[in-house]
Design a protein around this motif. Structure first.
Motif, PDB file in Angstrom:
ATOM      1  N   GLU A  11      -3.172 -42.009  -2.149  1.00 60.73           N
ATOM      2  CA  GLU A  11      -2.971 -41.648  -0.751  1.00 60.73           C
ATOM      3  C   GLU A  11      -1.497 -41.628  -0.388  1.00 60.73           C
ATOM      4  O   GLU A  11      -1.034 -40.805   0.391  1.00 60.73           O
ATOM      5  N   ARG A  14       0.142 -38.500  -1.626  1.00 61.35           N
ATOM      6  CA  ARG A  14      -0.169 -37.358  -0.763  1.00 61.35           C
ATOM      7  C   ARG A  14       0.696 -37.353   0.480  1.00 61.35           C
ATOM      8  O   ARG A  14       1.221 -36.335   0.898  1.00 61.35           O
ATOM      9  N   THR A 101      -6.284 -45.774   8.056  1.00 68.84           N
ATOM     10  CA  THR A 101      -5.615 -44.842   7.159  1.00 68.84           C
ATOM     11  C   THR A 101      -6.600 -43.905   6.484  1.00 68.84           C
ATOM     12  O   THR A 101      -6.336 -42.716   6.310  1.00 68.84           O
ATOM     13  N   LEU A 105      -6.324 -39.952   6.549  1.00 68.19           N
ATOM     14  CA  LEU A 105      -6.190 -39.081   5.383  1.00 68.19           C
ATOM     15  C   LEU A 105      -7.321 -38.058   5.307  1.00 68.19           C
ATOM     16  O   LEU A 105      -7.124 -36.939   4.867  1.00 68.19           O
TER      17      LEU A 105
END
Ligand code: ADP
Ligand code: MG
Length: 625
Positions: A11, A14, A101, A105
């Motif tokens: 993550e 990204r 989060t 995402l």
């Protein structure tokens, strides 16, 4: 120990990718993020020093120092906060642990422009350093530890951690600036950025240049300053800092409570939904300070769960400084503050609802579903919350209050009608609404899952029962409709229900057997031939589906099949009753109508094959030969 190389959590990679490859219009916010982290680290150090003063003694003047170096093209951000251990470096700067989060995402689209605006709301925190730096070095020493660690990364998938030298506790962040980012070495630029974003930070932010130090901010806690001296921009930046959110505050509430005990509150209501709003822990997010010392952002009991969207600080003059987070919970002073905070916030919301209903609607769309949890679980504030509650309804786009609804009830109407569904669009398609529409009787849309619960718990409002249109009898006959025709119709409805319809019902009952609780006629339908309703005491149909989705129940309650005696199909079927060789056909039709009603409700059929076989048969019979 030697240098260890590790990969970022997927993550983080990204996120870094988006940060690095997007032309972010406000790159300068990296400094806001780093200063904000430094300030948090000093806050946590100050708290630790309450119980372990020896850890702070050598260096108790908390500050952040910015040092630009034009030769090396580095900008150094240094703090004497709590510091990080090796594990903390890896955990905090290699993963994203913050709640919400995951959903953040999930919301990323891959479309750079849309994603950037999302990040704008979410804040990329530490990782924003990679917008301006080709390499970031973090040297940190945790308070009380003798060893220091160096974390280094170019923000492309990997980082290293190795042992380092550091004289005192705290964190030093060295940004090796990218080509073209030299502006962030200019003192006037740094001064301006700090003034813009970090003026409210309660510790000194120093600029170190040619051996001289210059203080860039006022360095007093914003909430202690007089309201008149605080600009809206400063409130907003402070909100971004304490709330870790980056929208505009919908409401800013700054007050000083004086009396038996004193405290200051600086509270904000966001203008967008925070990502963690529906986190199952339902944690409050207010920060508790005692005499300017940060105690916790996890003070259970400072606000009820249904106000968990509040951001900001509460600073008490009277709580003991050495109050432990655990002791807080049972502290009566905290309970008093809580009840006063709730009162203030509710009063403010009432004012908004009255004076600026349009703004209030925006708030309600974001947080109404959370306030409704309060209707369900907080008896003390139930009435106040019911008065604030707003609903979409069959009457149009505008939100209505219960007060307004009751004010325009039709003569003869003695209940507040609602229809439940996953969305307004879905609920609006409910066949159960047909008769209400025909008579112009307003029905509220209950589309939040919590609606099922509070409406059940509340039961009635000012003597008017809350009634689901998919449960129990509709009693539409008693209500005077809009058109003369409709009411005349209603009066002789029972008289007109022909005998062969009664026989049809008997055949249907026999055919469906245990699958239904009852079969009867209804006046709640105008266009559809049939629908299913829950019996008066049974769980409402939509709630049942919710409960099944969450595996609280697995068996369906039996429903009542209602037939519209004025529908052409029902009339035709009733006319067939008693004719030779039609019984089997009528039994098939009973199942077809039953399954159709289920489909309308959004249910899945137990036996889709049987349904299609019956439907094909009926279609074949209906075709001209
Ligand atoms: P957030 O501040 O929202 O938690 P960040 O990405 O800004 O997210 O920072 C991640 C974490 O790294 C922080 O929560 C903190 O634990 C740690 N951290 C960052 N900067 C520092 C610092 N200067 N001193 C101590 N810890 C820090
Ligand atoms: Mg941060």
């Amino acid at each position: 120990m030697t240098t260890e190389k590790r990969s970022f959590q997927a993550e983080v990679s990204r996120l870094l990718d988006i940060v690095a490859h997007s032309l972010y219009s406000e790159k300068e916010i990296f400094l806001r993020e780093l200063v904000s982290n430094a300030s948090d680290a000093c806050d946590r150090m100050r708290y630790l020093a309450l119980t372990k003063p020896e850890l702070a003694e050598a260096d108790a003047e908390y500050r952040v120092v910015l040092t630009p170096d034009k030769q090396k093209k580095t900008l150094v951000v240094d703090d004497n906060g709590i510091g990080m251990t090796r594990e903390e470096l890896a955990e905090n700067l290699g993963t994203i642990a913050r709640s919400g989060t995951a959903s953040f995402l999930q919301n990323l689209t891959g479309d750079a422009k849309k994603d950037l605006s999302l990040i704008g709301q979410f804040g990329v925190g530490f990782y924003s350093a990679f917008m301006v730096a080709r390499e970031v070095e973090v040297i940190s020493r945790r308070a009380g530890e003798s060893e220091a660690w160096r974390w280094v990364s170019d923000g492309r998938g990997e980082y290293t951690i190795s042992p380092a030298e550091k004289a005192g506790r705290g964190t030093t962040i060295i940004l090796h600036l990218k080509e073209g980012e030299e502006e962030f070495l200019e003192p006037h630029r740094l001064r301006h950025i700090v003034k813009t974003y970090s003026e409210h930070i309660p510790l000194p932010i120093l600029l170190k240049e040619g051996g001289k130090e210059e203080k860039l901010n006022e360095a007093s806690a914003l909430w202690t300053r007089p309201k008149a001296e605080i600009k809206p921009e400063q409130y907003k930046e402070f909100y971004h800092h304490v709330g870790h959110v980056f929208d505009e505050p919908w409401l800013t509430l700054h007050f000083r409570a004086e009396g038996v005990f004193e405290y200051t509150g600086l509270l904000f209501i966001p203008s967008t939904k925070p990502f963690d709003l529906y986190d199952p822990q339902r944690k409050g997010r207010l920060k508790l300070y005692v005499r300017r010392v940060f105690i916790t952002d996890d003070a259970e009991g400072l606000v009820p769960a249904w106000l968990r969207f509040l951001r900001g600080v509460v600073d008490s003059e009277d709580l003991p400084l050495n109050v432990s987070r655990e002791m807080l919970q049972s502290n009566p002073m905290l309970a008093k503050m809580r009840s006063q905070i709730v009162k203030r916030v509710l009063a403010e919301l009432e004012k908004k609802a009255k004076d600026s209903p349009e703004e209030f609607e925006k708030f309600w769309d974001n947080f109404g579903a959370v306030l409704k949890e309060g209707i369900y679980e907080d008896l003390d504030h139930r009435d106040a919350l019911l008065a604030l509650a707003r609903f979409r309804s069959t009457a149009g786009e505008k939100l209505v209050s219960l007060e307004e609804y009751v004010g325009r009830m039709k003569p003869g109407q003695d209940a507040i009608f609602y229809v439940t569904g996953d969305s307004v669009a879905q609920a609006a398609r409910s066949p159960h609404l047909e008769g209400f529409r025909a008579k112009g009787v307003e029905v509220l849309y209950f589309t939040d899952p919590v609606d099922e619960f509070w409406s059940g718990a509340v039961g009635e409002w000012k003597g008017k029962k809350l009634k689901s249109v998919t449960r129990g009898g509709a009693d539409l006959a008693k209500i005077e409709g809009e058109s003369k025709e409709a009411s005349a119709d209603a009066e002789d409805k029972d008289a007109k229900a022909p005998a062969n319809v009664q026989s049809l019902i008997a055949i249907f009952k026999l055919a469906l057997g245990d699958a239904v609780k009852d079969v009867r006629t209804t006046d709640r339908l105008t266009d559809s031939p049939a629908c299913l309703v829950a019996d008066e005491g049974d769980v409402d149909i939509h709630l049942e589906r919710l409960l099944r989705q969450h595996r609280h129940i697995d068996k369906l309650a039996k429903r009542i099949l209602e037939l519209n005696p004025k529908h052409a199909l029902i009339e035709r079927l009733a006319a067939l009753v008693g004719k030779d060789g039609t019984t089997e056909q009528l039994q098939e039709m009973a199942w077809l109508l039953f399954d159709q009603a289920k489909i309308l409700q959004g249910e899945t059929l137990e036996d889709p094959a049987a349904f299609t076989r019956r439907l094909s048969g009926a279609l074949a019979r209906g075709l001209p030969t």
